[in-house]
Design an enzyme around this catalytic site. Structure first.
Site, short mmCIF file in Angstrom:
data_model
loop_
_atom_site.label_atom_id
_atom_site.label_comp_id
_atom_site.label_asym_id
_atom_site.label_seq_id
_atom_site.Cartn_x
_atom_site.Cartn_y
_atom_site.Cartn_z
N LYS A 47 0.84 -1.21 0.00
CA LYS A 47 0.00 0.00 0.00
C LYS A 47 0.88 1.25 0.00
CE LYS A 47 -0.08 -0.58 4.98
NZ LYS A 47 -0.78 -1.20 6.09
N ARG A 145 -10.10 -0.68 15.37
CA ARG A 145 -10.03 0.13 14.17
C ARG A 145 -10.99 -0.55 13.20
NH1 ARG A 145 -4.37 1.34 11.02
NH2 ARG A 145 -4.68 -0.85 10.49
N TYR A 267 14.83 31.26 8.09
CA TYR A 267 13.51 31.79 8.44
C TYR A 267 13.33 31.86 9.96
CZ TYR A 267 11.53 31.24 3.71
OH TYR A 267 11.25 31.35 2.39
N MET A 320 11.32 24.94 2.42
CA MET A 320 10.68 24.09 1.42
C MET A 320 11.69 23.33 0.55
SD MET A 320 7.91 25.01 -1.55
CE MET A 320 6.72 25.75 -0.46
#
Ligand SMILES: *Cc1c(COP(=O)(O)O)cnc(C)c1O
Length: 380
Positions: A47, A145, A267, A320
Site C-alpha cells: 500500500k 479500528r 527563516y 521548502m
C-alpha cells in the site's frame, strides 16, 4: 577530490536529492521474512506506493522473489498492481468496500477485506447476482479500528446466511502492539482470532504484520502480511534491526559559506551561531518530504546529515527546498558544491532519522517525495 564521499555522480538529471532503492536487499528481506513465517505463506503489504518506494519496481521484485499475495489499501492501488503484475497474484484491499464498488472489484479480480456487517451485506447482495469473486473478512480482536466487532461476529456465527453466497478466502485480524513483544494485548488478540476458527473452519487465517512475525509461530496462522521489514524498516520498538537496508537518500550541496559568530540562520532567525561557522546549504526541504520537525533552534537541537562518516547538524529551520547544516568540523574537501550529504544510509538509518524527527520509519518512507531522482539497483 580523493576524499569525496562515494558516490559522486554528475547532477545532469537536475534533481536536488537522489533516492537509491536496492531491490536485491528487498528480495533478501522477503526471503528472510518468508523463512521466519514458514510454513505460513508470506504476503507483502505494498500500500501507499509500496511505502513510498515505488509500487511497480517493488512489486515486480517481490513477485520475482516468490511473493504471490499482495495487500494494498485502496482499489486504485489494486488497479496499478494488476497493471504491473497481470492476473497472477491475489490482491487484497485492506480498506474494504466503499458503496457501489463491488463491480469494480470484480472487474479487477481484486478482493475486498470486508470489515463490517454493512460491507458483508453489500458484497453478499452483489454475489447473489451470479458472480462470486473471492473476498476476505477482517475481525477486530482488540485494535478497535477496522473489523467485525464481537457482536457482528456473533451474529454471523448464529446466522451464516448473512454471508451466504460469499466466497471467503481469508480471515484476518491486525495486531495493535506487535512492535512490543511483551505487550499483553498480543496474546489476547491471538486468542480471540483462534476462537474465530470455529466459525470459519475451512478458511485460511492471518494475523501478523512484520512485528508479529517475530512473536513466534502461534501468531503466524496460515498467512503473514509483511510491509516495513521488506523495506528495511524497524518492526520492533527496541533491539536490533535484522533487515538489510533498502533505502539510501542523499542531497546535493548547493553552496558553502562562512558565517560570522552571532548571526542567525534562516527563516524566523531561530538559530544563532555562537562562533564563526562554515555552513552548507543542501538541496532538500519539506517540499521533498524532509521533515520540518528536524529544524534546530537555539533551544532545541534538530536532525543531522553525514559527509562520509562526519556528522553535520541541521541549523535553523528546514525550508521548502533548502536545509542548512553546520560543517565547521567536517573536512573541507568533503563539502564542496555538488557533493552529496547522506540523509539515509550507512551512517544514519531511517529509524535514526525518524527518532530525530519525532516519527517512525514508516512515515519517513511514505513521505519520500516525488522530487528526488530515483535510482533502482537490482532491476530485472
Ligand atoms: C500495513 C498493514 C500491514 C503491514 O504492516 P507492517 O507493520 O508494515 O509489516 C499488515 N496488516 C495490515 C492490516 C496493515 O494495514
Amino acid at each position: 577530490m580523493a576524499m569525496a564521499p562515494a558516490p559522486v555522480p554528475g547532477h545532469g538529471h537536475g534533481h536536488g536529492g537522489r533516492l537509491t532503492i536496492d531491490l536485491d536487499a528487498l528480495r533478501a528481506n522477503y526471503r528472510q521474512m518468508a523463512g521466519l513465517a514458514a510454513p505460513a505463506e508470506c504476503a507483502a503489504a505494498v500500500k501507499a506506493d509500496a511505502y513510498g518506494l515505488g509500487l511497480k519496481p517493488v512489486s515486480r521484485a517481490l513477485w520475482q522473489a516468490g511473493c504471490r499475495t499482495f495487500f494494498v489499501a485502496h482499489l486504485s492501488e489494486a488497479k496499478r498492481l494488476r497493471e504491473t503484475l497481470g492476473a497472477g497474484p491475489a490482491v487484497y484491499v485492506l480498506n474494504g468496500l466503499l458503496p457501489g464498488q463491488p463491480p469494480d472489484f470484480a472487474a479487477l479480480d481484486a478482493r475486498p477485506v470486508l470489515c463490517s456487517g454493512e460491507q458483508i451485506a453489500e458484497w453478499a447482495e452483489f454475489c447473489a447476482q451470479g458472480a462470486t469473486p473471492k473476498a476476505a473478512v477482517m475481525i477486530d480482536t482488540g485494535f478497535n479500528r477496522l473489523g467485525l466487532s464481537a457482536g457482528e461476529l456473533g451474529a454471523l456465527a448464529a446466522d451464516r446466511s448473512l454471508a451466504g453466497g460469499i466466497d471467503i478466502a481469508l480471515v484476518i485480524s491486525h495486531l495493535a502492539c506487535a512492535d512490543e513483544p511483551a505487550h499483553k494485548l498480543n496474546a489476547a488478540q491471538q486468542k480471540r482470532l483462534t476462537a474465530a476458527r470455529k466459525i470459519f473452519p475451512d478458511t485460511q487465517f492471518g494475523l501478523s504484520n512484520s512485528g508479529g512475525i517475530h512473536l513466534g509461530k502461534p501468531f503466524a496462522f496460515d498467512m503473514v502480511r509483511t510491509g516495513i521489514a521488506l523495506y528495511g524498516g524497524r518492526a520492533q520498538a527496541s533491539g536490533g534491526n535484522p533487515m538489510a537496508p533498502v533505502v539510501r537518500l542523499d542531497a546535493a550541496v548547493i553552496q558553502v559559506r562562512d558565517v560570522p559568530g552571532g548571526e542567525t540562520i534562516g527563516y524566523g532567525a531561530t538559530y544563532r551561531t555562537k562562533t564563526p561557522a562554515r555552513v552548507a546549504l543542501l538541496s532538500i526541504g519539506y517540499g521533498d518530504g524532509f521533515f520540518r520537525s528536524l529544524s534546530a533552534s537555539d533551544d532545541q537541537p534538530g536532525g543531522k546529515v553525514y559527509f562520509g562518516d562526519h556528522e553535520a547538524k541541521i541549523i535553523g529551520r528546514v525550508s521548502m527546498d533548502i536545509t542548512a547544516v553546520d560543517v565547521t568540523d567536517v573536512p573541507h574537501g568533503l563539502v564542496t558544491r555538488g557533493a552529496w550529504a547522506q540523509i539515509i544510509g550507512p551512517q544514519q538509518t531511517a529509524a535514526a532519522l525518524a527518532d530525530d524527527a519525532g516519527t517512525i520509519d514508516y512515515e519517513v518512507f511514505t513521505s519520500l517525495g516525488s522530487r528526488y531522482e530515483r535510482i533502482y539497483s537490482g532491476l530485472v
